[in-house]
Design a protein around this motif. Structure first.
Motif, PDB file in Angstrom:
ATOM      1  N   ARG A 143      27.679  90.670   9.299  1.00  0.00           N
ATOM      2  CA  ARG A 143      28.583  90.042  10.414  1.00  0.00           C
ATOM      3  C   ARG A 143      28.811  91.032  11.526  1.00  0.00           C
ATOM      4  O   ARG A 143      28.924  90.109  12.683  1.00  0.00           O
ATOM      5  CB  ARG A 143      29.749  89.807   9.618  1.00  0.00           C
ATOM      6  N   LEU A 148      24.958  86.883  10.725  1.00  0.00           N
ATOM      7  CA  LEU A 148      25.473  85.987  10.005  1.00  0.00           C
ATOM      8  C   LEU A 148      26.816  85.302  10.730  1.00  0.00           C
ATOM      9  O   LEU A 148      27.288  85.824  11.740  1.00  0.00           O
ATOM     10  CB  LEU A 148      26.156  86.581   8.488  1.00  0.00           C
ATOM     11  N   LEU A 152      30.451  80.636   5.976  1.00  0.00           N
ATOM     12  CA  LEU A 152      29.231  80.253   5.308  1.00  0.00           C
ATOM     13  C   LEU A 152      29.607  78.813   4.530  1.00  0.00           C
ATOM     14  O   LEU A 152      30.621  78.617   3.899  1.00  0.00           O
ATOM     15  CB  LEU A 152      28.888  81.489   4.187  1.00  0.00           C
ATOM     16  N   LYS A 166      33.918  76.386   2.488  1.00  0.00           N
ATOM     17  CA  LYS A 166      33.482  77.241   3.683  1.00  0.00           C
ATOM     18  C   LYS A 166      33.989  78.566   3.359  1.00  0.00           C
ATOM     19  O   LYS A 166      35.290  78.532   2.937  1.00  0.00           O
ATOM     20  CB  LYS A 166      33.936  76.642   4.857  1.00  0.00           C
TER      21      LYS A 166
END
Length: 345
Positions: A143, A148, A152, A166
Motif C-alpha cells: 500500500r 494496492l 479491496l 470492502k
C-alpha cells in the motif's frame, strides 16, 4: 629471454594465485551468503546511518553559523539518507517469504515439542503473533508503494473488520497493528528466555552434582588429574552466553516495538531508534557469526539425568526490526523506508 605468454598471463591475470587463503574471508562468505547474515550486516549499516545522518546535519548547521560554510545542509547526509532508504526497502522486500519459515517452525514445533508445557505455550503464541504480523507488514509495504488500492473488494463481509464487502487499507493502522503483533512476540520472548534460564540453571546444578560425585570417587580410588565434565561445562557456558546475547537483542527490540506501536511514538528524538536498532543489530550479527563458525570438535553428550532445552536458534527469527515512524502516514518523494515499514517524512 622475454617471459613467455603463459608466464606473463600467470603473473598478471593469475595474480590471485599469490594471495593467501583466509579463514576470516571463508567465515564471512559462509555467514554473509545466507539471507539472515546479509540482513544483519545491512541492519548494522542501516542503523549506523540513522545515527550518523543527524550528526552530519548538525555539523553542517554549526559550520554555517560559524561562517565556515554557506549551506546549512549536508550533501553527504542527504546521500546517506537515500542509502538508508534503499537498504530498508530491500530488507523489507526480502521478508516477503517470511511466513514460509514460520509455517516450518510451527509444524516442527508440534512434531518436536519443547521440554516444558510453558515453553510450548509461549512458542505457540509467538508463532501466531508472526502469522498476523507478516501479512499486515506485506499489505503495508504494498500500500505504501501504491501497489494496492485504498480498498479491496471482498466476496463476503468480514465480522469485526468490515461493514460491507470492502476492506479499507489504512496505512497507519496496518503499520501500527503489524508492529503490535511483533511487540507481542518480543514480550513473549522475555518469558521464553526466563524459562530457558531456569532450565539452564537446572542443568548446571545437575552437572555440579555429577562433578562432585566424580571427584569423590577419584579421592576414594586415589586417582586424579581427570577434568570431570569439562566439555559439559563449556557447553553450558556457551549456552549461557547465547541466552545473554539473545537478551541483549530483545532489550534492543523492546523500545523499538513500543515506539512503533504507539500513534505518537515513544521517542521525541529519532536518534534513539538508531541507538537501539544498532544494539539489536550488533548482537544479532554476533550470534549469527558464532553460529556459522566451524566447530573445533564434537561436543560430548550430556548425561540423561540432565535436563535439556532447545536453543533460541531452533526457531526462526521473527519480527526482525520494523523501522517506522508510526506518526507519519503519507509517502512522499523523500520517503525513508526502514527495516519493516515505510517512514515518510
Amino acid at each position: 629471454m622475454p617471459p613467455s605468454k603463459d608466464k606473463l598471463e600467470d603473473v598478471t591475470l593469475g595474480a590471485f594465485a599469490y594471495a593467501p587463503q583466509s579463514e576470516l574471508v571463508d567465515h564471512a562468505v559462509r555467514f554473509l551468503s545466507s539471507w539472515s547474515g546479509s540482513d544483519k550486516a545491512f541492519m548494522i549499516i542501516q542503523y549506523s546511518l540513522k545515527i550518523v545522518i543527524p550528526y552530519l546535519h548538525l555539523r553542517a548547521r554549526l559550520q554555517q553559523k560559524a561562517g565556515m560554510s554557506k549551506d546549512a545542509k549536508s550533501p553527504t547526509a542527504d546521500a546517506l539518507a537515500k542509502l538508508y532508504g534503499i537498504i530498508g526497502d530491500s530488507r523489507m522486500l526480502w521478508r516477503f517469504f517470511g511466513l514460509l519459515s514460520i509455517y516450518q517452525w510451527m509444524t516442527g514445533l508440534e512434531r518436536s515439542q519443547p521440554p516444558t508445557r510453558k515453553l510450548l505455550s509461549i512458542e505457540r503464541l509467538q508463532g501466531w503473533s508472526m502469522v498476523l504480523y507478516y501479512p499486515l507488514e506485506h499489505l503495508y509495504y504494498l500500500r505504501a508503494h501504491a501497489l494496492l488500492p485504498l480498498s479491496l473488494s471482498l466476496p463476503v463481509a468480514l465480522p469485526f473488520l468490515t461493514r460491507n464487502k470492502k476492506l479499507t487499507l489504512d496505512i497507519n493502522k496496518l503499520g501500527l497493528w503489524s508492529t503490535r503483533f511483533w511487540a507481542a512476540y518480543v514480550l513473549l520472548q522475555f518469558a521464553h528466555l526466563g524459562e530457558d534460564f531456569d532450565l539452564l540453571r537446572m542443568r548446571e546444578r545437575a552437572l555440579s552434582k555429577i562433578i562432585s560425585k566424580g571427584k569423590g570417587k577419584e579421592r576414594e580410588e586415589g586417582t586424579g588429574g581427570v577434568d570431570v565434565g569439562s566439555q559439559e561445562r563449556e557447553e553450558l557456558s556457551t549456552r549461557r552466553s547465547a541466552l545473554l546475547n539473545e537478551l541483549v537483542v530483545n532489550l534492543g527490540y523492546l523500545p523499538l516495538t513500543i515506539h512503533w506501536s504507539l500513534e505518537k511514538g515513544l521517542f521525541q528524538n529519532d536518534i534513539w531508534v538508531g541507538v537501539f536498532g544498532l544494539i539489536a543489530g550488533i548482537a544479532s550479527f554476533r550470534s549469527g557469526w558464532k553460529a556459522t563458525a566451524l566447530p573445533a570438535a564434537e561436543p560430548s553428550v550430556l548425561p540423561s539425568t540432565m535436563v535439556t532445552s532447545p536453543t533460541s536458534d531452533e526457531k526462526p527469527l521473527a519480527g526482525f526490526d520494523a523501522d517506522m515512524d508510526s506518526a507519519t502516514a503519507n509517502v512522499t518523494a523523500s520517503q525513508e523506508i526502514g527495516g519493516s515499514f515505510v517512514v515518510a517524512n
